[in-house]
Each structure stands twice: as structure tokens, then as C-alpha cells.
Design a protein around this motif. Structure first.
Motif, mmCIF file in Angstrom:
data_model
loop_
_atom_site.group_PDB
_atom_site.id
_atom_site.type_symbol
_atom_site.label_atom_id
_atom_site.label_comp_id
_atom_site.label_asym_id
_atom_site.label_seq_id
_atom_site.Cartn_x
_atom_site.Cartn_y
_atom_site.Cartn_z
ATOM 1 N N GLY A 138 0.767 -1.151 -0.046
ATOM 2 C CA GLY A 138 -0.198 0.116 -0.235
ATOM 3 C C GLY A 138 0.879 1.343 0.012
ATOM 4 N N THR A 139 2.256 1.256 -0.290
ATOM 5 C CA THR A 139 2.707 2.533 -0.319
ATOM 6 C C THR A 139 2.432 3.210 -1.628
ATOM 7 N N PRO A 140 2.839 4.347 -1.615
ATOM 8 C CA PRO A 140 2.720 5.178 -2.690
ATOM 9 C C PRO A 140 3.577 4.583 -3.929
ATOM 10 N N GLU A 141 4.793 4.115 -3.555
ATOM 11 C CA GLU A 141 5.675 3.658 -4.512
ATOM 12 C C GLU A 141 5.343 2.413 -5.239
ATOM 13 N N ALA A 142 4.793 1.466 -4.342
ATOM 14 C CA ALA A 142 4.078 -0.017 -4.631
ATOM 15 C C ALA A 142 2.872 0.389 -5.952
ATOM 16 N N ASP A 176 -4.384 7.641 2.421
ATOM 17 C CA ASP A 176 -5.198 7.768 1.197
ATOM 18 C C ASP A 176 -4.968 8.764 0.357
ATOM 19 N N LEU A 177 -4.979 9.824 0.808
ATOM 20 C CA LEU A 177 -4.746 11.120 0.025
ATOM 21 C C LEU A 177 -3.360 10.963 -0.534
ATOM 22 N N ALA A 178 -2.383 10.596 0.045
ATOM 23 C CA ALA A 178 -1.003 10.534 -0.375
ATOM 24 C C ALA A 178 -0.800 9.310 -1.579
ATOM 25 N N ARG A 179 -1.615 8.286 -1.326
ATOM 26 C CA ARG A 179 -1.806 7.322 -2.425
ATOM 27 C C ARG A 179 -2.194 8.044 -3.640
ATOM 28 N N PHE A 180 -3.668 8.584 -3.525
ATOM 29 C CA PHE A 180 -4.107 8.966 -4.662
ATOM 30 C C PHE A 180 -3.273 9.840 -5.493
ATOM 31 N N ALA A 182 -0.174 10.120 -5.635
ATOM 32 C CA ALA A 182 1.144 9.757 -6.115
ATOM 33 C C ALA A 182 0.624 9.072 -7.506
ATOM 34 N N CYS A 183 -0.412 8.363 -7.488
ATOM 35 C CA CYS A 183 -1.139 7.767 -8.727
ATOM 36 C C CYS A 183 -1.271 8.844 -9.777
ATOM 37 N N LYS A 184 -2.038 9.729 -9.338
ATOM 38 C CA LYS A 184 -2.472 10.796 -10.130
ATOM 39 C C LYS A 184 -1.390 11.768 -10.939
ATOM 40 N N GLU A 185 -0.520 11.920 -9.838
ATOM 41 C CA GLU A 185 0.916 12.485 -10.617
ATOM 42 C C GLU A 185 1.423 11.366 -11.628
ATOM 43 N N PHE A 186 1.662 10.420 -11.157
ATOM 44 C CA PHE A 186 2.258 9.213 -12.126
ATOM 45 C C PHE A 186 1.356 9.431 -13.602
ATOM 46 N N LEU A 187 0.173 9.245 -13.451
ATOM 47 C CA LEU A 187 -0.753 9.018 -14.750
ATOM 48 C C LEU A 187 -0.926 10.171 -15.441
ATOM 49 N N GLY A 188 -0.812 11.414 -14.826
ATOM 50 C CA GLY A 188 -1.041 12.773 -15.516
ATOM 51 C C GLY A 188 -2.555 13.024 -15.840
ATOM 52 N N ASP A 189 -2.735 14.157 -16.237
ATOM 53 C CA ASP A 189 -4.159 14.621 -16.635
ATOM 54 C C ASP A 189 -4.824 13.956 -17.643
ATOM 55 N N GLU A 190 -4.082 13.296 -18.741
ATOM 56 C CA GLU A 190 -4.644 12.643 -19.733
ATOM 57 C C GLU A 190 -5.267 11.179 -19.422
ATOM 58 N N CYS A 191 -5.106 10.932 -18.333
ATOM 59 C CA CYS A 191 -5.722 9.640 -17.942
ATOM 60 C C CYS A 191 -6.686 9.837 -16.728
ATOM 61 N N ARG A 192 -7.952 9.066 -16.804
ATOM 62 C CA ARG A 192 -8.914 9.150 -15.783
ATOM 63 C C ARG A 192 -8.380 8.403 -14.632
ATOM 64 N N LEU A 193 -8.434 8.739 -13.242
ATOM 65 C CA LEU A 193 -8.332 8.032 -12.077
ATOM 66 C C LEU A 193 -9.378 8.264 -11.159
#
Lengths: 375, 373
Positions: A138-142, A176-180, A182-193
Motif C-alpha cells: 500500500g505504499t505510494p511507490e508500490a 489515502d490522499l497521499a496514495r491517490f 502519487a498515482c494521479k501525478e504518475f498518470l497525468g491529466d490525460e488519464c482518468r483516475l
């Protein structure tokens, strides 16, 4: 045409495959989840089997109605629905095959057969399935690594499942906010999350978190509360601008009626297997249509669950959102597909429904024998 | 398979039509595989319906697969929404939709009820429906009921046909009509009463209270159809089942009627509600709200057969289905239009196991009916 046999076969990769045979040689398959196969197999083969053997598999509603009342003490809902659903799916598969039509056409026609799907990935499932993984899943990196797998497979829509469940309520909202994030930054605005709390918040936590998550760009906010808290759900829905979703744990049309009237979620998420198959899933879609609620089915299983849910989804004219997809519940894509003659697999974030008769998944007898776990 | 042509033809079953405004409009859909499907709606406004079906809806659906019934429905609904929602649009679409389901059944070589999930029963009770009560004396209405009794019917409905433009015109006379029929019929014969939108709330409650004391099976459309709030008052005041729905068009109308008006029995009409595709969704909504359905369908031809094919698939659809030939012609004339007919005997209809809805036009009879019009 008559049903002559009903078998329930637990498969290593997760499904409890249900195979119906007929006197005309047409075979159909459905599935349930095999987690509780030791209880389900005798219920399917002996209790439900004795009801449906001899019936015409094309009489799908009649068969469903024949199974429901006599077995209601084991439901309504729960195992009863899941097992009835597996038989129902197999009956629809036979009916469409006997009419030489793909399932979507037999059900009245597909609005589209090129369907977007989203990559659904969670924390707890793999840890549970494998008896623990290296480190903290459950880490942001994982979690970024889980998103990367989906991105590399061509997906452009994603959902992060936190899988708190109601027994771990409000455990780590900040995390949970940190997890979200991290994933949102990785995916960028072009992807829905989107984000799925899996029943893990109380009402005020859900609202506080939701206000932040919608600012962070969450596409939808799934099951913030324990599923039974319809009145609380209404508070969350009213407080937030982003779509709040629920429904994967509801079993009957009547549950959905009450969920809609009392909880008023923005999007409904029935699960093909939980609601008892295609026959009731279609009714729930109709109820959602009456209340102008988009449907976004729960259906992460990469085999029959996903393919059949997509067939039903394809017939709904306003079903334009990406449908759930995951192979996490099957131990990977290879495991999920190896028992079928031709698999139905997403490419670049889309699934193309085949024109083959039935739902399009035909189990290879030898593969079923090789991977069954009840020998 | 592709749709190749769509035609709409007004007919008269015979020269003995009881009402000049009652003209069936027969919709025929042809395919490239030679399978034909037929549907029907009331042809009262055939001059508008025919071009809607042939020239507006037709080009939208020619080339589509007729088995994709929902897809075709959605295509026409979306494109023609400024003609509706409801009204002529859903009626015309309903007739086309029935023809498509007929084709789908024939293509799969299955009776329509099997394609729709399987028949719980194919031996279905129907009730004798007689109208124009507002113009009739008690004796005249009683004669109509006696005709049904002699034909073997044991369930009846008398319709006042007041409509909301003649509200509360003569409630006392309505009760004399009811009493005449009730006194003739034995206690175990069902008698229902249809105000056809003709009462205000308090009149409806007073009339309903009287009739439930005499033996009333259901009380239909006591109020103008748009008065959902008033309907709820009538429903709560009476113990007899109050029914409504024949004038509702869309799933959303039915949602509001049920959640606001809360009638005990819901009565969608196959042609008004957009065919089998529309009607089936209304049935599902009724199931979610535990509301019995008693479809509105006084027709004796294709609409009746199609409505019964769907009704047959519902576990709890045990009440008699409506039947009347007032809007067509004599039973012999109706029967003669088809190669093999579906006609009630002793108050029951037996659905055939022929593919589709089971009615195939007899070409010679159809030509005569077209010419008679």
C-alpha cells in the motif's frame, strides 16, 4: 431443447466454472467465484441442478424464477444469487448459441461493441491471495508500480482500490490522499483516475476526503461508506460535486430500488455475479434507466464475469463510461485466459466484443481438466 | 440480417366496424432474408402515423439488423425526439418494435414468449371489456356484458369513457350501470369499473366506496391521468385495487406515477408505451415496486397477441388480460385476417408455439381489408 447436466468446476485461476449440457449437444458456461466452491458446488449441482435439468435453457426468466423461490432460505442474496447467476449465464450462452447469435444481439443489440475498459487495481487482494507479498503493497511507490503495469498494457482509465472494508473504518485517511496523489501525478491529466474506498469511511470522513479528492481530480468516488448505510450515502452524495458510486454488494432488484431512492448515488455499479446473472442485471439496468442513473458495472474478473458484463453493458445506449477490468483476481492474464479457445482481452484500453455465438468464451475440455482444483 | 422496407397500411377488418374511428394500422417490416414481421397500432391518426412510420422512422432503420430491437428503438427515439416524447412517436415506434420482435422470434425459430425469457403459462385468462358507458343506458351496457357472458367470459370490465373533458358529468348514472351488471353477474364473476379519467378526487372516493361495497374487482383510471397526487389520495382512501397507466408513455412517466401516485395495479399499453421494448421495461419497474400489471389492450389483433406473449412470461401476472373487439371488427373478421388466428375461447387465450408472436397475415384477406378501408 433440454438441460441434461449441470457441473460446477473450481479452476485454479479463480472462477468456479459452471457447465450446462443439453440434449441437442449445445453446451453453455457461466461462472461464480471459486473462493467458497466447497459450499457452492453441491448447491449448484444438486439443489439447483435438480430444478433446472429437463428445462429448456432458452427459458431464462422461467429458469431463474424456478430457482429463486424454493432456495430462498439460503438467500435472498449471497451464495444463492451467485450460484443462480452462474447457471443463468450458462443458459443465456446456450440460448444465443442455439440462435447462432452473439449474446449482445440475442439480448436486443449492442449500441457499441468497441468498449473502453479501465484498469482496476487494489492493495489487499494480492496480499491475501498469495499469503503476503514482499514489503507493504500500500505504499505510494508500490501503487505506482501497479498503475505502471496498466499504463504499459495500454489503459488510459484507472481505478485505485483501497480495500479497507468496513472492519477497518477510517484507519488512514491522510495516507489515502497521499496514495491517490502519487498515482494521479504518475498518470497525468490525460488519464482518468477514480478511487474506491471499499466501504472504509464514516460519513464525515467520507465528506472531508471527498472534498479533497474532487479537487485532486478524482473521476468517481466509489463505496465511501459501508454498503448498508443508504442514509449516510445520501449525505455524502449531496455534499460532493464529483460522482459518488455504489452497488457492487447489492444482490436484488429491491436492494437497488432502495439504494437509489434512499442513498441516491450518482452512478450504480451492479455486479453480474452478485445480482444473480444476466436476467436480473438487465432489470437493474432498466431501473437505473428509469431514474437516469448511469451504470458502471462492477466486474473485475478477467474471464466470463468481465466478458458477459460487457455484453450486457454494450446493449445500454447511455453506457459510455469505461467498464472495469482487472486480471488481479485471476493471477494474471495468462492464467485468466488459458482455459478458453479464444479469449476476450483488452487492447489499448478497449475490449472488442466478438461476433461468435453466445458470450464468446468456450472452455477447452482438457484445459479445464488440467486446472481444476477439486480432483 | 437487414431491414429492407417498412410499410404502414390502414385497414378495416370488415364492413361491420362498430366505430368509424377504430382503424387498425398494420406495420409490415421486410428483411433481406425474406422474413417478414408485422406490428399494429391504432390507425385513428393514420394520416400522420403512416408517414412517420414509412418516411421518418423507415429510413432510420432500413439497413439495421431487426434483431437489434433495443438498438433500433434507441436510434428512432433519439432522432425523432422533437415529435415526442410519447404521443405519435412512441405509438409509431411501438408498432415497428412489435414487428421487429416478430422477426427476431421467427429468425430464432422461437415463439416470442421464449425469446422474452419463457412462458410461465400459455393458457391465459382474458376479461371482456365494454365501453362507451357515458352514452349508454344500464340496459344497453348489460346487453354488452351478457354478450360476453354467453361467449364464456367470466371476468368483465365496463368502461365509462368519460375522459377529463366530461368530469363528474353523471356519477349517479354510472352507479346504475354498475349495479345492473353486478346484479346480473354471479358473485364469483369479476367486475371492474373504468372511469376513463372522468372523476374528481372526492367523486372518485365516493364512487369507489360504493362499488367496493357491492363487489368491485378493480377501479380503473378514476382521475385525469396527470393527477398523480390525487391518485394517491384515492388509493389511500379505498381498499379496492385502484389502477392506472394506459395513458402513460415513457418509463419515466411510469416512475413518477408509481412513486407519486402509487396505484395498486399498473396498466401499460403495448402500443402507447413503445412496443415490447418499452413495455418490458415498465414491467421491470413494476417488479421493483411490487406492483401487479394488468396491461391495457382492448385490441383483438396483433397488439393483443404481442402483449399476451410478454404477459405470459411474468410469474405474478395471474390476473385476466384485457380483450375486446370493439376497436377492430367481429371476431370472425379478425380471425380471418391471419393464416392462423389467436382468438379467446371460454374466456381464455391459448398462445400458440408458432415462431414470433404467432400471427401471419393472410395476403388475400389483407388485400380485402386494405380495399375495405
Amino acid at each position: 431443447m433440454k438441460i441434461t447436466s449441470v457441473e460446477a468446476i473450481p479452476i485454479e485461476s479463480g472462477p468456479l466454472l459452471v457447465r450446462l449440457r443439453t440434449d441437442e449437444g449445445i453446451e453453455g458456461i457461466g461462472e461464480a467465484q471459486a473462493r467458497y466452491w466447497k459450499s457452492m458446488k453441491p448447491f449448484i449441482e444438486e439443489d439447483l441442478g435438480s430444478i433446472v435439468i429437463g428445462m429448456d435453457p432458452r427459458d431464462t426468466q422461467l429458469i431463474w424464477d424456478a430457482m429463486f423461490p424454493p432456495t430462498k432460505w439460503i438467500g435472498p442474496g449471497g451464495m444463492q444469487m451467485i450460484c443462480m447467476g452462474a447457471i443463468d449465464i450458462a443458459c443465456w450462452d446456450i440460448a444465443a448459441k442455439s440462435a447462432s447469435q452473439p449474446l449482445h444481439r440475442y439480448m436486443s443489440g449492442a449500441a457499441r461493441t468497441h468498449l473502453p475498459v479501465y484498469w482496476s487495481t487494489g492493495i489487499a487482494w494480492q496480499a491475501r491471495a498469495t499469503g503476503g507479498v514482499e514489503g507493504d503493497p500500500g505504499t505510494p511507490e508500490a501503487l505506482i508500480e501497479r498503475m505502471r503495469e496498466g499504463r504499459e498494457a495500454g489503459f488510459t482509465a484507472f481505478k485505485l482500490r483501497l480495500e479497507w472494508m468496513h472492519q477497518r473504518q477510517d484507519v488512514d485517511p491522510e495516507g489515502d490522499l497521499a496514495r491517490f496523489k502519487a498515482c494521479k501525478e504518475f498518470l497525468g491529466d490525460e488519464c482518468r483516475l477514480s478511487i474506491d474506498i471499499n466501504n472504509g469511511y464514516s460519513v464525515s470522513t467520507a465528506i472531508e476526503q471527498g472534498l479533497k479528492l474532487q479537487d485532486m481530480g478524482a473521476a468517481h468516488y466509489e463505496e465511501p461508506l459501508p454498503q448498508y448505510d443508504y442514509a449516510g450515502l445520501k449525505q455524502v452524495v449531496d455534499a460532493l460535486d464529483m460522482p459518488v458510486t455504489s452497488g457492487e454488494l447489492e444482490h436484488t432488484l429491491w436492494n437497488f430500488r432502495d439504494l437509489i431512492e434512499i442513498g441516491d448515488p450518482d452512478i450504480l455499479q451492479p455486479d453480474l455475479l452478485f445480482v444473480g446473472g444476466i436476467t436480473p442485471l438487465r432489470k437493474i439496468f432498466t431501473l437505473c434507466e428509469a431514474f437516469n442513473k448511469p451504470v458502471l458495472p462492477h466486474g473485475p474478473g478477467a474471464g466470463i464475469q468481465n466478458a458477459v458484463s460487457l455484453h450486457v453493458f454494450s446493449t445500454q445506449v447511455n453506457a459510455t463510461l469505461p467498464h472495469e477490468y482487472s486480471w488481479e483476481f485471476n493471477g494474471g492474464l495468462e492464467n485468466a485466459t488459458r482455459i478458453y479457445e479464444e479469449a476476450i482481452v483488452p487492447k489499448d484500453g478497449f475490449v472488442d466484443l466478438p461476433d461468435r455465438p453466445g458470450h464468446g468464451l468456450v472452455a477447452v475440455g482438457e484445459a479445464v481438466e488440467a486446472y481444476r482444483i477439486d480432483k | 440480417m437487414k431491414i429492407t422496407s417498412v410499410t404502414a397500411t390502414p385497414i378495416r377488418f370488415s364492413s361491420d366496424n362498430v366505430s368509424s374511428s377504430s382503424v387498425p394500422l398494420i406495420v409490415r417490416v421486410q428483411t433481406d432474408e425474406g422474413i417478414e414481421g408485422v406490428g399494429e397500432c391504432s390507425g385513428r391518426y393514420w394520416q400522420s402515423l403512416k408517414p412517420f412510420i414509412e418516411d421518418i422512422a423507415g429510413p432510420l432503420i432500413i439497413g439495421m439488423d431487426p434483431r437489434d430491437t433495443q438498438t433500433v428503438w434507441d436510434a428512432v427515439w433519439t432522432e425523432t425526439k422533437s415529435l415526442g416524447p410519447g404521443g405519435l412517436q412512441s405509438t409509431g415506434m411501438g408498432a415497428i418494435d412489435v414487428a421487429l420482435w416478430d422477426i427476431a422470434g421467427k429468425a430464432a425459430n422461437l415463439p416470442l414468449y421464449t425469446l422474452l425469457g419463457g412462458a410461465v403459462r400459455t393458457h391465459i385468462p382474458v376479461y371482456w371489456s365494454s365501453g362507451l358507458g357515458w352514452q349508454r343506458t344500464p340496459d344497453e351496457m348489460l346487453d354488452r356484458v351478457k354478450e360476453g357472458w354467453d361467449l364464456g367470459y367470466r371476468a368483465f370490465k365496463i368502461r365509462m369513457d368519460w375522459y377529463n373533458n366530461r368530469l363528474d358529468s353523471d356519477p349517479a348514472k354510472d352507479m346504475r350501470l354498475f349495479d345492473a351488471c353486478r346484479n346480473f353477474l354471479p358473485d364469483d364473476a369479476a367486475l371492474s369499473f373504468d372511469a376513463n379519467n372522468g372523476y374528481t378526487v372526492s367523486t372518485a372516493i365516493q364512487q369507489g366506496r360504493y362499488m367496493e361495497g357491492q363487489g368491485l374487482t378493480h377501479f380503473e383510471e378514476p382521475l385525469p391521468q396527470y393527477d398523480y397526487l390525487g391518485l394517491k389520495q384515492v388509493v389511500e382512501a379505498l381498499s379496492v385495487p385502484v389502477s392506472s397507466g394506459e395513458n402513460e408513455r415513457s418509463l419515466y412517466n411510469f416512475r413518477d406515477m408509481i412513486t407519486i401516485g402509487d396505484p395498486d395495479i399498473v396498466q401499460p399499453d403495448i402500443a402507447m408505451a413503445g412496443g415490447i421494448t418499452g413495455l418490458r421495461k415498465v414491467y421491470t419497474l413494476c417488479e421493483a415496486y411490487n406492483k401487479p400489471m394488468m396491461p391495457h389492450c382492448p385490441s383483438a389483433g396483433i397488439s393483443s397477441a404481442a402483449s399476451l406473449n410478454l404477459y405470459a412470461t411474468y410469474q405474478h401476472a395471474v390476473r385476466p388480460h384485457e380483450y375486446s373487439y370493439e376497436f377492430s371488427g367481429s371476431l370472425d373478421a379478425v380471425a380471418g385476417l391471419f393464416q392462423e388466428s389467436i382468438i379467446p375461447e371460454n374466456g381464455f387465450i391459448d398462445l400458440p408455439d408458432r415462431p414470433g408472436h404467432g400471427l401471419v397475415l393472410d395476403e388475400d384477406a389483407f388485400k380485402r381489408a386494405e380495399a375495405a378501408f
